[in-house]
Design a protein around this motif. Structure first.
Motif, PDB file in Angstrom:
ATOM      1  N   GLY A 290       0.774  -1.227   0.000  1.00  0.00           N
ATOM      2  CA  GLY A 290       0.000   0.000   0.000  1.00  0.00           C
ATOM      3  C   GLY A 290       0.809   1.282   0.000  1.00  0.00           C
ATOM      4  N   GLY A 291       2.093   1.205   0.394  1.00  0.00           N
ATOM      5  CA  GLY A 291       2.910   2.411   0.470  1.00  0.00           C
ATOM      6  C   GLY A 291       3.650   2.754  -0.803  1.00  0.00           C
TER       7      GLY A 291
ATOM      8  N   SER B 123      -7.955   3.984  -0.774  1.00  0.00           N
ATOM      9  CA  SER B 123      -8.771   4.344   0.385  1.00  0.00           C
ATOM     10  C   SER B 123      -9.654   5.555   0.129  1.00  0.00           C
ATOM     11  N   THR B 124      -9.292   6.386  -0.849  1.00  0.00           N
ATOM     12  CA  THR B 124     -10.123   7.532  -1.207  1.00  0.00           C
ATOM     13  C   THR B 124     -10.822   7.337  -2.549  1.00  0.00           C
TER      14      THR B 124
ATOM     15  N   SER C 177     -13.233   4.185   1.814  1.00  0.00           N
ATOM     16  CA  SER C 177     -13.619   4.321   3.230  1.00  0.00           C
ATOM     17  C   SER C 177     -12.649   5.204   4.004  1.00  0.00           C
ATOM     18  N   GLU C 178     -11.579   5.681   3.363  1.00  0.00           N
ATOM     19  CA  GLU C 178     -10.655   6.669   3.927  1.00  0.00           C
ATOM     20  C   GLU C 178     -10.016   6.225   5.250  1.00  0.00           C
ATOM     21  N   GLY C 179      -9.722   4.935   5.356  1.00  0.00           N
ATOM     22  CA  GLY C 179      -9.044   4.436   6.544  1.00  0.00           C
ATOM     23  C   GLY C 179      -9.922   4.335   7.770  1.00  0.00           C
TER      24      GLY C 179
ATOM     25  N   VAL D 254      -7.039  -0.562   7.407  1.00  0.00           N
ATOM     26  CA  VAL D 254      -5.851  -0.012   6.743  1.00  0.00           C
ATOM     27  C   VAL D 254      -5.472  -0.922   5.571  1.00  0.00           C
ATOM     28  N   VAL D 255      -5.468  -0.372   4.377  1.00  0.00           N
ATOM     29  CA  VAL D 255      -5.128  -1.133   3.169  1.00  0.00           C
ATOM     30  C   VAL D 255      -3.615  -1.344   3.122  1.00  0.00           C
ATOM     31  N   THR D 256      -3.186  -2.601   3.125  1.00  0.00           N
ATOM     32  CA  THR D 256      -1.753  -2.909   3.145  1.00  0.00           C
ATOM     33  C   THR D 256      -1.241  -3.502   1.836  1.00  0.00           C
ATOM     34  N   LYS D 257      -2.103  -4.153   1.069  1.00  0.00           N
ATOM     35  CA  LYS D 257      -1.708  -4.676  -0.246  1.00  0.00           C
ATOM     36  C   LYS D 257      -2.869  -4.502  -1.215  1.00  0.00           C
TER      37      LYS D 257
END
Length: 509
Positions: free
Chosen positions: A161-162, A196-197, A249-251, A255-258
């Motif tokens: 996700g990063g 997430s957005t 859902s904007e976190g 938390v989206v990790t992959k």
């Protein structure tokens, strides 16, 4: 026919400037910090969350090591301020996990000890959704930046996700692929934050919303549970589509990790035109005819008004390749046969300039010159920061009424503001309505809000097109969503995050 450069056609003329600096989303136009969010918006009260203590810090340092736990106020400052300098928290703890398991352990601990968490990607959002409101712990995913796999045959990318959007696009180019998403902030924004957005971007006209290209997601819930929905299949109709709970859902739910994303083939031929027109009606005429005459190769269709482009030219010294006009159109084509595409573009431009719909323009297929033209569009938000304070609204309106919000607000605000203008994506009806002043003014804010949302609602538009709700819009969400829809969203929040630790004060009223 165009060669590697620009061909002059009628009043079309060459674009001469070179490459300009990319959109520096992590930098600020001035060192001035906004006042704390809690002071600017005193109606928002801190939730009943625990306050960070040394025992909490010891756990984080034992888990991540000293270097991945930031506790010095000067180190934390940039994580506390949104890019647009509208809001500022005062967190003194930034955590930088490298793995999904570390995210899981962090959230499990925070949930147990009732510590509020603000997930953060590239921090390029414009609604205050990615920074603390008070003293929430910042969970930065910037070190989770690995590409896991790229399938050349299916065109499917799986990554953490990063990963920065521009980096992903560069790596995919080696496989003949491209990201379906393109943003002005691509040099800093991260794919987890994009998902997430449910980011839209410059080429939604061609490639659609991000949610339509996301095949699977791995996410961590508030209690630390890892939810593996990382399907890399185009067809997977097994049960509920749980990935959609996290897209947009904007976190607030996890938390989206992959992410697994369907990526289109990189086009063999790209052309860009920049045109000057007299009125917004001429823009709509140009758009209708572009859809009809350019059809399958049209990938982007943007508009910019005179005040918006004036900010870029004046503050950032970016030059326009054509004379001044009330409105501008920027359209891009992507195809597989350059000769075919150029022939279509020139026929289209000959017709639309011949009848006076378009007054002036330039067209190019040279990468450096295309980059220079795109800077006129992508650096607008950056340029506005040099005015002082920016009131920015990301809304969707019916195309026939797309620019009406600017006209109405200019009359409403008069000479009390520096700029009142608009630009955005004609292809999907998303206008970025912007007002600038020398400094923040509560009086100006009251004259804009909630009127801008009431106006949008009356026209059956959306108060959030592509930047989300964040901190700035929860109290206005009812202008776009029914009571039943808001109630259901609240129920989902309670189910997935019963203690409310994930991104509190955001999204829901």
């Amino acid at each position: 026919m165009l060669s590697r450069g620009v061909k002059q056609l009628g009043r079309l003329r060459p674009c001469s400037q070179g490459i300009l600096p990319s959109f520096a989303c992590r930098g600020f136009a001035s060192p001035t910090l906004p006042e704390l969010t809690k002071d600017r918006y005193p109606h928002v009260k801190r939730g009943e969350f625990a306050k960070l203590d040394q025992n909490h810090l010891k756990f984080f340092r034992d888990l991540l090591g000293e270097n991945r736990v930031l506790n010095d106020p000067s180190d934390c400052e940039i994580y506390n301020v949104d890019w647009n300098r509208n809001v500022r928290g005062y967190s003194d703890c930034v955590l930088k996990p490298k793995t999904t398991q570390e995210v899981s352990q962090i959230l499990s601990f925070c949930n147990e000890h009732r510590l509020a968490v603000s997930p953060q990607g590239g921090n390029t959002g414009l609604v205050g959704g990615s920074v603390p409101v008070f003293d929430e712990i910042v969970l930065s995913l910037s070190l989770m930046n690995n590409i896991i796999s790229v399938d050349d045959t299916s065109g499917i990318l799986v990554c953490e996700g990063g990963c920065v959007l521009e980096y992903l696009d560069e790596q995919l180019a080696n496989h003949g692929l491209m990201m379906p998403l393109d943003l002005g902030a691509k040099g800093s924004c991260q794919i987890g934050g994009n998902v997430s957005t449910n980011a839209g971007g410059l080429r939604l006209l061609r490639y659609g919303n991000l949610q339509g290209n996301v095949l699977g997601i791995e996410a961590v819930k508030a209690n630390g549970e890892i939810l593996d929905c990382l399907s890399a299949l185009k067809k997977d109709n097994t049960g509920f589509h749980l990935k959609h709970l996290f897209i947009g859902s904007e976190g607030a739910l996890g938390v989206v990790t992959k992410v697994a994303i369907q990526c289109p083939a990189k086009p063999q031929a790209v052309n860009l035109a920049f045109l000057g027109v007299k009125s917004f009606d001429n823009i709509l005429t140009t758009f209708r005819r572009a859809k009809r005459e350019l059809g399958e190769i049209l990938s982007s269709f943007e508009m910019i008004d005179e005040q918006s482009i004036g900010a870029v030219m004046g503050h950032l010294k970016v030059k326009s390749p054509i004379d001044n006009h009330p409105f501008y159109v920027l359209f891009e084509t992507q195809g597989s046969n350059d000769a075919h595409d150029q022939e279509k573009i020139h026929r289209f431009l000959e017709n639309i300039m011949g009848d006076g719909t378009v007054l002036d323009g330039t067209v190019t297929n040279e990468p450096s010159k295309m980059r220079a033209i795109w800077d006129l569009r992508e650096r607008i938000a950056e340029a506005f920061l040099h005015d002082g304070y920016v009131f920015k609204y990301d809304i969707t309106l019916p195309l026939e009424k797309f620019y009406s919000i600017v006209d109405v607000m200019r009359e409403r605000l008069g000479s009390d503001v520096l700029r009142c203008c608009g630009y955005g994506h004609i292809g999907d009806g998303n206008i970025h309505f912007t007002v600038t002043t020398k400094e923040f003014s509560k009086d100006i804010l009251k004259r804009i809000e909630p009127f801008v949302y009431e106006f949008t609602s009356e026209l059956k538009g959306s108060i959030s097109a592509e930047h989300g709700i964040g901190f700035r819009k929860p109290q206005y969400i009812h202008y776009s969503k029914s009571d039943a829809a808001i109630h259901l969203m609240k129920e989902l929040k309670k189910l997935m995050d019963p203690k409310g630790i994930l991104n509190p004060y955001k999204v829901l009223p």
